[in-house]
Structures are given as C-alpha cells and as structure tokens.
Design a protein around this motif. Structure first.
Motif, PDB file in Angstrom:
ATOM      1  N   GLY A   1      50.662  47.104  30.377  1.00  0.00           N
ATOM      2  CA  GLY A   1      49.622  46.563  29.522  1.00  0.00           C
ATOM      3  C   GLY A   1      48.253  47.030  29.990  1.00  0.00           C
ATOM      4  O   GLY A   1      47.389  46.222  30.327  1.00  0.00           O
ATOM      5  N   PHE A   2      48.075  48.335  30.054  1.00  0.00           N
ATOM      6  CA  PHE A   2      46.875  48.942  30.653  1.00  0.00           C
ATOM      7  C   PHE A   2      45.614  48.206  30.236  1.00  0.00           C
ATOM      8  O   PHE A   2      45.345  48.003  29.046  1.00  0.00           O
ATOM      9  CB  PHE A   2      46.787  50.410  30.255  1.00  0.00           C
ATOM     10  N   ASN A   3      44.816  47.808  31.246  1.00  0.00           N
ATOM     11  CA  ASN A   3      43.620  47.011  30.982  1.00  0.00           C
ATOM     12  C   ASN A   3      42.568  47.296  32.045  1.00  0.00           C
ATOM     13  O   ASN A   3      42.886  47.346  33.238  1.00  0.00           O
ATOM     14  CB  ASN A   3      43.992  45.512  30.983  1.00  0.00           C
ATOM     15  N   VAL A   4      41.345  47.478  31.608  1.00  0.00           N
ATOM     16  CA  VAL A   4      40.236  47.740  32.546  1.00  0.00           C
ATOM     17  C   VAL A   4      39.111  46.724  32.347  1.00  0.00           C
ATOM     18  O   VAL A   4      37.951  47.014  32.617  1.00  0.00           O
ATOM     19  CB  VAL A   4      39.705  49.183  32.380  1.00  0.00           C
ATOM     20  N   THR A   5      39.457  45.533  31.891  1.00  0.00           N
ATOM     21  CA  THR A   5      38.443  44.521  31.614  1.00  0.00           C
ATOM     22  C   THR A   5      37.623  44.184  32.855  1.00  0.00           C
ATOM     23  O   THR A   5      36.389  44.156  32.821  1.00  0.00           O
ATOM     24  CB  THR A   5      39.103  43.236  31.076  1.00  0.00           C
ATOM     25  N   THR A   6      38.314  43.929  33.956  1.00  0.00           N
ATOM     26  CA  THR A   6      37.609  43.544  35.174  1.00  0.00           C
ATOM     27  C   THR A   6      36.738  44.685  35.687  1.00  0.00           C
ATOM     28  O   THR A   6      35.607  44.458  36.126  1.00  0.00           O
ATOM     29  CB  THR A   6      38.614  43.127  36.259  1.00  0.00           C
ATOM     30  N   PHE A   7      37.258  45.916  35.622  1.00  0.00           N
ATOM     31  CA  PHE A   7      36.441  47.065  36.025  1.00  0.00           C
ATOM     32  C   PHE A   7      35.177  47.156  35.166  1.00  0.00           C
ATOM     33  O   PHE A   7      34.080  47.432  35.667  1.00  0.00           O
ATOM     34  CB  PHE A   7      37.237  48.365  35.896  1.00  0.00           C
ATOM     35  N   GLY A   8      35.344  46.927  33.868  1.00  0.00           N
ATOM     36  CA  GLY A   8      34.198  47.006  32.974  1.00  0.00           C
ATOM     37  C   GLY A   8      33.153  45.952  33.275  1.00  0.00           C
ATOM     38  O   GLY A   8      31.946  46.235  33.260  1.00  0.00           O
ATOM     39  N   ILE A   9      33.609  44.731  33.552  1.00  0.00           N
ATOM     40  CA  ILE A   9      32.672  43.644  33.856  1.00  0.00           C
ATOM     41  C   ILE A   9      31.940  43.925  35.160  1.00  0.00           C
ATOM     42  O   ILE A   9      30.715  43.776  35.258  1.00  0.00           O
ATOM     43  CB  ILE A   9      33.417  42.297  33.943  1.00  0.00           C
ATOM     44  N   VAL A  10      32.702  44.327  36.180  1.00  0.00           N
ATOM     45  CA  VAL A  10      32.103  44.552  37.499  1.00  0.00           C
ATOM     46  C   VAL A  10      31.158  45.748  37.488  1.00  0.00           C
ATOM     47  O   VAL A  10      30.000  45.651  37.905  1.00  0.00           O
ATOM     48  CB  VAL A  10      33.211  44.759  38.563  1.00  0.00           C
ATOM     49  N   MET A  11      31.643  46.877  36.979  1.00  0.00           N
ATOM     50  CA  MET A  11      30.851  48.105  37.038  1.00  0.00           C
ATOM     51  C   MET A  11      29.759  48.154  35.978  1.00  0.00           C
ATOM     52  O   MET A  11      28.870  49.011  36.043  1.00  0.00           O
ATOM     53  CB  MET A  11      31.779  49.311  36.912  1.00  0.00           C
ATOM     54  N   GLY A  12      29.796  47.240  35.024  1.00  0.00           N
ATOM     55  CA  GLY A  12      28.730  47.154  34.033  1.00  0.00           C
ATOM     56  C   GLY A  12      27.573  46.277  34.479  1.00  0.00           C
ATOM     57  O   GLY A  12      26.551  46.184  33.782  1.00  0.00           O
ATOM     58  N   ASP A  13      27.704  45.650  35.625  1.00  0.00           N
ATOM     59  CA  ASP A  13      26.654  44.789  36.161  1.00  0.00           C
ATOM     60  C   ASP A  13      25.700  45.622  37.016  1.00  0.00           C
ATOM     61  O   ASP A  13      26.127  46.221  38.007  1.00  0.00           O
ATOM     62  CB  ASP A  13      27.287  43.671  36.988  1.00  0.00           C
ATOM     63  N   PRO A  14      24.404  45.665  36.685  1.00  0.00           N
ATOM     64  CA  PRO A  14      23.450  46.434  37.508  1.00  0.00           C
ATOM     65  C   PRO A  14      23.410  45.978  38.966  1.00  0.00           C
ATOM     66  O   PRO A  14      23.154  46.787  39.866  1.00  0.00           O
ATOM     67  CB  PRO A  14      22.104  46.193  36.813  1.00  0.00           C
ATOM     68  N   MET A  15      23.655  44.678  39.195  1.00  0.00           N
ATOM     69  CA  MET A  15      23.635  44.169  40.562  1.00  0.00           C
ATOM     70  C   MET A  15      24.748  44.781  41.398  1.00  0.00           C
ATOM     71  O   MET A  15      24.596  44.975  42.619  1.00  0.00           O
ATOM     72  CB  MET A  15      23.763  42.648  40.572  1.00  0.00           C
ATOM     73  N   PHE A  16      25.886  45.116  40.775  1.00  0.00           N
ATOM     74  CA  PHE A  16      26.970  45.764  41.501  1.00  0.00           C
ATOM     75  C   PHE A  16      26.504  47.096  42.066  1.00  0.00           C
ATOM     76  O   PHE A  16      26.738  47.404  43.244  1.00  0.00           O
ATOM     77  CB  PHE A  16      28.172  45.968  40.576  1.00  0.00           C
TER      78      PHE A  16
END
Length: 285
Positions: free
Chosen positions: A54-69
C-alpha cells in the motif's frame, strides 16, 4: 588444480552462511524501509516485511514539507561538521603528545583522561557551567562539552605509539619541528585511524539530541534529531484524522530512516579505513 571435494563443500557452506548472516543483518533495515513506505492498514496488521505494501509517503510529505525540518537539518549538518573538526584537532594533538614516552607527566595526563571515563560532574553541574559561560542556545553548548572522546583518544594514542620512530627522527634531522613532523609525516600516514575517528565522531554528533534538549530552548536551533523526537512524541497522542493515523503508524520508521540515511551514505567512503584503523589502534593498550 581442481579443488578437492571437501574444499568445495566448505566453500559452498561458507557462502551459504555468509549469505544468511547478510540477510539477518540487513533484514531489520529493509523492514524499516518497507514500513516507512507502507500504508497504515498493512502496518497495523503486521503484514509488512521487506516489501512496502500500500505504497504511501504521507509521513515523508508532512515531515519534509515543513520548513522547520530543513532548518533543523541544516543545524545538524553545521553542528556535526564543526564538532567533528574541533574534536579531531583536539583528539589528534592530545593523543600524539601522550604517545611520546619522553613527555614529562605522561602517566598523570593519561590517568586524568581515563578518570573522566568513569566519573563526571553530572547533569546539573554541567548545566550550571554552560549557563555561566553564556553558551545556552549556542553551538558551543553541543560542541565543546563532548569535544574529546576518551575511547577515541586512547585508540589514536595506541596507533601513534606504533608509528616508526625512525621516520620522525629522520624528519627532525632534516629540520622539521614537532608540529611539522605531525602535519607532514605522521598525519599523511595515519589516514586509516583518522577516517575511523571521523566516522566515530560524526555518528556521535549526528545522533546527539540530549544536549540540545538540555541547553537549547529555541526550536529554530534544534538539530533534526530533536525535531524527529518531538514528531515521534506527538504521534503517540490519539489521532482523529486518517492522515494522523497514517503518520502515527509509520513515524518511527520514517524517523529512523531520515536519521540514519546520511550516515549510511557516508559509511561506504570510509569503510575501507574502518577496520584497519581500529585494529591498528588496538595493538597496544
């Protein structure tokens, strides 16, 4: 010459055992990668092994989309680079000096160094010291207190003790000073132990998070490990949305993958020096 039947059997068994060891070693990492890219339902059902389902990159998107990260990621690169450079300079100079038997008070300095391996001031005295020096919320709070690892110091000291004295004596006759001998003779022939120590220090500082939590109060100064730690803590809370449930399901795997990936990429370049550096430095106690 043809190999004997017994030797052929030995090679086959040896190959099978090595492959089995490699699989056992790689399986946990492959499982982490698979979980990081899998969807919540498959993860909660325990169906993910080494292939994402069930390929999913939701968490990667949330984390890496945050400028603070990315701000904290840049902090980690800066802290690791500066801390490793300072640690290598101090450790190399100290170890080289301790490796010389003609050094007056050598046993005393070695004893002081070893003493710090077993006894430390503690968290509160360290915090008071850092605060009194005005280092809170600065890079120096992370870099300076852990600048010298005594284990790394002793390994480098043992390596330098095995260094041929004839080369240094010849360089001294040619007019080189002590620092000239270290810089132009010793260090170019010590690439193995230097690369090993760089790897040790870089991994330590890259994974460090407690010093930042203790001495820093501004989120924009945190290293990425603290950012991911806070993300991990927040995901432990009850989630209402489907996106929140997905993040909670694989945030641990994403956290581990994002943290370890740079070191995994760095290791192949230093691996050829790793074993030889440790072994050369462990010949003498």
């Amino acid at each position: 010459m043809r190999d004997s039947r017994g030797y052929t059997v030995f090679r086959v068994v040896n190959a099978v055992l090595i492959l089995a060891i490699c699989f056992v070693t790689l399986y946990p990492f492959l499982n982490v990668v698979a979980v990081a890219f899998s969807s919540q339902g498959y993860i909660n059902a325990g169906q993910v092994s080494v292939i994402p389902l069930g390929f999913n990159v939701t968490t990667f998107g949330i984390v890496m989309g945050d400028p603070m990260f990315w701000r904290n990621y840049g902090n980690t690169i800066l802290y690791t680079t500066v801390a490793t450079a300072i640690s290598m300079v101090l450790t190399t100079i100290f170890a080289y000096a301790l490796s010389k038997k003609r050094l007056k008070g050598r046993a005393f300095f070695v004893g002081i160094a070893v003493f710090t391996m077993f006894f430390a001031g503690g968290i509160i005295p360290n915090y008071v010291l850092i605060n009194s020096l005005g280092w809170r919320n600065t890079i120096w709070a992370i870099v300076i207190p852990n600048a010298i690892s005594i284990f790394n110091l002793l390994v480098m000291k043992a390596f330098f003790e095995n260094f041929p004295e004839e080369l240094e004596e010849a360089a001294a006759i040619d007019g080189l000073t002590t620092y000239g001998i270290l810089w132009r003779i010793v260090l170019p022939l010590s690439k193995a132990v230097i690369a090993t120590m760089v790897l040790f220090y870089a991994v330590t500082f890259w994974n460090s998070w407690f010093s930042a939590v203790l001495y820093m109060s501004k989120p924009e100064l945190y290293p990425v490990t603290v950012y991911l730690r806070n993300l991990l803590l927040s995901s432990a809370q009850p989630q209402d949305s489907a996106e929140g449930l997905q993040i909670a399901a694989n945030v641990k795997a994403v956290t581990m993958l994002l943290t370890v990936l740079p070191i995994v990429c760095l290791y192949p370049f230093l691996q050829k020096y790793f074993v030889s550096g440790v072994m050369l430095g462990s010949v003498k106690a």
